[in-house]
Write a protein that holds these residues in place. Structure first.
Motif, PDB file in Angstrom:
ATOM      1  N   GLN A 182      38.415  48.009  47.033  1.00 12.92           N
ATOM      2  CA  GLN A 182      39.143  47.820  48.280  1.00 12.92           C
ATOM      3  C   GLN A 182      38.818  46.493  48.958  1.00 12.92           C
ATOM      4  O   GLN A 182      39.575  46.018  49.796  1.00 12.92           O
ATOM      5  N   GLY A 183      37.673  45.863  48.602  1.00 17.43           N
ATOM      6  CA  GLY A 183      37.344  44.528  49.100  1.00 17.43           C
ATOM      7  C   GLY A 183      36.950  44.494  50.563  1.00 17.43           C
ATOM      8  O   GLY A 183      36.747  45.525  51.208  1.00 17.43           O
ATOM      9  N   TRP A 184      36.844  43.267  51.071  1.00 19.09           N
ATOM     10  CA  TRP A 184      36.501  43.019  52.474  1.00 19.09           C
ATOM     11  C   TRP A 184      37.761  42.563  53.195  1.00 19.09           C
ATOM     12  O   TRP A 184      38.285  41.476  52.932  1.00 19.09           O
ATOM     13  N   ASN A 185      38.250  43.370  54.111  1.00 18.80           N
ATOM     14  CA  ASN A 185      39.487  43.071  54.819  1.00 18.80           C
ATOM     15  C   ASN A 185      39.333  43.390  56.292  1.00 18.80           C
ATOM     16  O   ASN A 185      39.356  44.558  56.688  1.00 18.80           O
ATOM     17  N   PRO A 186      39.137  42.373  57.142  1.00 20.60           N
ATOM     18  CA  PRO A 186      39.128  42.627  58.588  1.00 20.60           C
ATOM     19  C   PRO A 186      40.478  43.147  59.043  1.00 20.60           C
ATOM     20  O   PRO A 186      41.493  43.023  58.348  1.00 20.60           O
ATOM     21  N   GLY A 187      40.503  43.718  60.228  1.00 22.74           N
ATOM     22  CA  GLY A 187      41.762  44.215  60.763  1.00 22.74           C
ATOM     23  C   GLY A 187      41.558  45.447  61.612  1.00 22.74           C
ATOM     24  O   GLY A 187      40.434  45.750  62.042  1.00 22.74           O
ATOM     25  N   LYS A 188      42.641  46.158  61.869  1.00 19.18           N
ATOM     26  CA  LYS A 188      42.584  47.371  62.663  1.00 19.18           C
ATOM     27  C   LYS A 188      41.758  48.438  61.941  1.00 19.18           C
ATOM     28  O   LYS A 188      41.625  48.433  60.725  1.00 19.18           O
ATOM     29  N   PHE A 189      41.232  49.370  62.730  1.00 17.93           N
ATOM     30  CA  PHE A 189      40.350  50.393  62.174  1.00 17.93           C
ATOM     31  C   PHE A 189      41.008  51.172  61.036  1.00 17.93           C
ATOM     32  O   PHE A 189      40.338  51.587  60.092  1.00 17.93           O
ATOM     33  N   ASP A 190      42.307  51.394  61.108  1.00 15.73           N
ATOM     34  CA  ASP A 190      42.952  52.203  60.087  1.00 15.73           C
ATOM     35  C   ASP A 190      43.239  51.437  58.798  1.00 15.73           C
ATOM     36  O   ASP A 190      43.719  52.017  57.823  1.00 15.73           O
ATOM     37  N   GLU A 191      42.916  50.131  58.758  1.00 13.49           N
ATOM     38  CA  GLU A 191      43.168  49.348  57.559  1.00 13.49           C
ATOM     39  C   GLU A 191      41.984  48.507  57.106  1.00 13.49           C
ATOM     40  O   GLU A 191      41.947  48.053  55.962  1.00 13.49           O
ATOM     41  N   ALA A 192      41.001  48.288  57.958  1.00 20.40           N
ATOM     42  CA  ALA A 192      39.869  47.425  57.610  1.00 20.40           C
ATOM     43  C   ALA A 192      39.001  48.060  56.529  1.00 20.40           C
ATOM     44  O   ALA A 192      38.802  49.283  56.502  1.00 20.40           O
ATOM     45  N   THR A 193      38.479  47.221  55.634  1.00 19.32           N
ATOM     46  CA  THR A 193      37.595  47.674  54.565  1.00 19.32           C
ATOM     47  C   THR A 193      36.441  46.695  54.419  1.00 19.32           C
ATOM     48  O   THR A 193      36.440  45.601  54.972  1.00 19.32           O
ATOM     49  N   GLY A 194      35.467  47.086  53.623  1.00 22.24           N
ATOM     50  CA  GLY A 194      34.295  46.239  53.379  1.00 22.24           C
ATOM     51  C   GLY A 194      33.024  47.036  53.526  1.00 22.24           C
ATOM     52  O   GLY A 194      32.834  48.047  52.859  1.00 22.24           O
ATOM     53  N   PHE A 195      32.097  46.540  54.386  1.00 22.57           N
ATOM     54  CA  PHE A 195      30.888  47.270  54.762  1.00 22.57           C
ATOM     55  C   PHE A 195      30.021  47.591  53.543  1.00 22.57           C
ATOM     56  O   PHE A 195      29.374  48.634  53.498  1.00 22.57           O
ATOM     57  N   ALA A 196      30.002  46.674  52.583  1.00 25.67           N
ATOM     58  CA  ALA A 196      29.416  46.970  51.270  1.00 25.67           C
ATOM     59  C   ALA A 196      28.098  46.258  51.023  1.00 25.67           C
ATOM     60  O   ALA A 196      27.739  46.011  49.866  1.00 25.67           O
ATOM     61  N   GLN A 197      27.359  45.911  52.079  1.00 21.70           N
ATOM     62  CA  GLN A 197      26.015  45.362  51.931  1.00 21.70           C
ATOM     63  C   GLN A 197      25.130  45.954  53.025  1.00 21.70           C
ATOM     64  O   GLN A 197      25.618  46.446  54.048  1.00 21.70           O
ATOM     65  N   ALA A 198      23.828  45.872  52.792  1.00 21.14           N
ATOM     66  CA  ALA A 198      22.883  46.299  53.824  1.00 21.14           C
ATOM     67  C   ALA A 198      23.032  45.406  55.049  1.00 21.14           C
ATOM     68  O   ALA A 198      23.385  44.225  54.938  1.00 21.14           O
ATOM     69  N   CYS A 199      22.744  45.957  56.225  1.00 20.67           N
ATOM     70  CA  CYS A 199      22.996  45.188  57.443  1.00 20.67           C
ATOM     71  C   CYS A 199      22.104  45.656  58.583  1.00 20.67           C
ATOM     72  O   CYS A 199      21.472  46.706  58.528  1.00 20.67           O
ATOM     73  N   ILE A 200      22.090  44.821  59.623  1.00 17.10           N
ATOM     74  CA  ILE A 200      21.472  45.161  60.904  1.00 17.10           C
ATOM     75  C   ILE A 200      22.554  45.051  61.966  1.00 17.10           C
ATOM     76  O   ILE A 200      23.389  44.144  61.934  1.00 17.10           O
TER      77      ILE A 200
END
Length: 508
Positions: A182-200
């Motif tokens: 699904q990749g990294w795609n900013p945007g509205k909550f109902d379409e955004a994807t990503g979040f695939a690395q550790a983070c703070i």
């Protein structure tokens, strides 16, 4: 196949499991499809057999199941005579007794507390359903066909269902498809994807509707903007650090500057960058040069900046408010070594208590937590001591202090507990325990408990997965790392790495 299964199986070909189980999503995230009618029948039969045999645990008798019930007769009234159990929360299994319910679960609709319930099966004088979310009023009502606005129910119960509010886990944004492409795609909550690395994660102190996320290993810095329900990319990781290892984000006391820690091996490489609000936090400048930084934190009361060195396990202090970047004279190497912990080559994340009296040091890759108390006179943290976990022991156990066990305790956040009002310390500390797939809580008395995750034990023996619902009974995570808390909402936000999404924990 048993008579029980034969009598009910025809009604379940298109059944979608409720969010508390969310079995389709749990197995293969979105777009999961079972191929082959025989497979569908087999899985459905197994689920139904387990469901109805276990109903007796809730006072629901398997003898209530009727086979070959008559269809609904519109010339006759529908009646509700009773239901069991009479109390419960989201996902509670429930049987409604009465007359003229028919035998088609697609035709009958049940509302509990004004919310539509999931009807699992109907057999003449019995309806099997699951209690929906937020069924607060407790009224039990039955309709046939699609419920129309202002339509009166065909039947309603005299007694009310006593709805018990729960703390539940849901998904704010993001998903993982079956190919994980699904990749990294900013945007509205109902379409955004990503979040695939550790983070703070850390909130903007001047704009509580913006949550900043600093990602390790490349993606950069993103924001979750609650004012317009969007995910936005602020800056690419390579613009901040050549190796893109962003290891934390914090803000100066006045909120005008954001500082980002990043990890590189050479002593002359940037260790902390600074960005100004005036430029939209998109103008990274080197603040400190050092090697192997694993985190960054600013003291909430006196504004001093703290970071560390991976190779030696050393905590360092930098007087950011007198830095040349803020109009002072300190240079990029004018930091002070305070102390070293027992482990070298440690991954570090420091979280300051809101009062500034102490901080917790998360020793990520060694699986324990230290506490360092603050020396107010000299404005520096003191030599730390261990408060939870066992060094170099990756395990899972609740308990007091050093008897508790973690497996990569990652992000952490302090949350004020109203039950502690008037005490010396009024805050609990919530931890994203990454490889234990849970959110843990460290209390001021040193007790460690599991707050969320590792539920749905009936699914399989794994502690991880993707399941929504009751915070402990149903919910599962898969490698949570970042964690933040919104006090006005009373809600937690969790970066769920392997599920590629941001989860939300809140009381109904």
């Amino acid at each position: 196949m048993s008579p029980l299964e034969l009598g009910l199986i025809g009604h379940f070909d298109n059944y979608e499991f409720p969010e508390v189980l969310n079995l389709n999503y749990c197995l293969n995230m979105k777009n999961f499809n079972i191929k082959g009618r025989r497979t569908i029948y087999w899985m459905t039969s197994l689920f139904l057999a387990l469901f109805y045999m276990s109903c007796s645990d809730d006072g629901i008798s398997p003898s209530a199941i009727l086979i070959n019930a008559a269809p609904y007769d519109p010339s006759q009234p529908i009646e509700i005579t009773n239901f069991t159990p009479d109390s419960g929360g989201l996902g509670q299994r429930m049987v409604i007794y009465g007359k003229n319910f028919g035998n088609n679960p697609d035709s009958i609709q049940v509302y509990i507390g004004g919310q539509k319930a999931k009807v699992i099966g109907v057999q003449g004088e019995s309806i099997y359903c699951l209690v929906p979310r937020k069924a607060f009023s407790g009224a039990v009502e039955i309709y046939m066909g699609k419920k129309q606005p202002d339509q009166e129910p065909l039947a309603s119960s005299e007694k009310l269902f006593k709805y018990q509010r729960k703390t539940i886990v849901s998904t704010l944004v993001g998903y993982k498809n079956e190919r994980d492409d699904q990749g990294w795609n900013p945007g509205k909550f109902d379409e955004a994807t990503g979040f695939a690395q550790a983070c703070i994660m850390n909130y903007d102190p001047l704009d509580p509707k913006r949550l900043f996320i600093s990602y390790d290993n490349g993606p950069g810095i993103y924001t979750i903007d609650f004012s317009d329900s969007t995910v936005n990319k602020v800056i690419d990781g390579s613009a901040v650090s050549n190796q893109s290892r962003l290891r934390g984000v914090s803000f100066t006391r006045d909120g005008q500057y954001m500082v980002v820690g990043h990890s590189q091996g050479n002593v002359n490489n940037p260790a902390v960058s600074i960005m100004s609000r005036a430029n939209g936090f998109t103008d990274p400048q080197v603040l400190i040069r050092a090697r192997g930084n694993q985190g960054v934190a600013i003291h909430p009361q006196d504004g001093q900046l703290y970071f560390c060195e991976f190779q030696t396990g050393t905590l360092r202090r930098y007087d950011i408010e007198n830095s040349q970047r803020l109009g002072g004279t300190l240079g990029v190497t004018d930091y002070e070594d305070l102390f070293s912990i027992q482990d070298i080559n440690w991954e570090f994340y420091l979280v300051c208590h809101p009062t500034g009296n102490y901080a917790y040091i998360m020793v990520l890759n060694q699986h324990y937590i230290l506490r360092t108390d603050y020396d107010w006179e000299n404005k520096r943290f003191k030599t730390p001591y261990r408060v939870a976990g066992e060094p170099r022991v990756a395990a899972y156990a609740d308990g007091v202090g050093t008897s508790a066990r973690f497996n990569t305790p990652y992000g952490g956040v302090f949350v004020k507990n109203p039950d502690y009002a008037g005490r010396e310390d009024e805050y609990d500390f919530y931890i994203a325990d990454r490889h234990n797939h849970a959110v843990r809580v460290l209390k001021p008395d040193g007790r460690v408990d599991t707050f969320a995750g590792r539920g749905s034990s009936s699914l399989d023996s794994n502690p991880y997965g993707y399941v929504e619902g009751d915070v402990r009974l149903e919910a599962r995570f898969n490698q949570p790392t970042g964690i933040a808390y919104n006090e006005s909402e009373g809600a937690f936000y969790i970066a769920d790495l392997q599920n590629r999404c941001i989860r939300k924990i809140e009381a109904e």
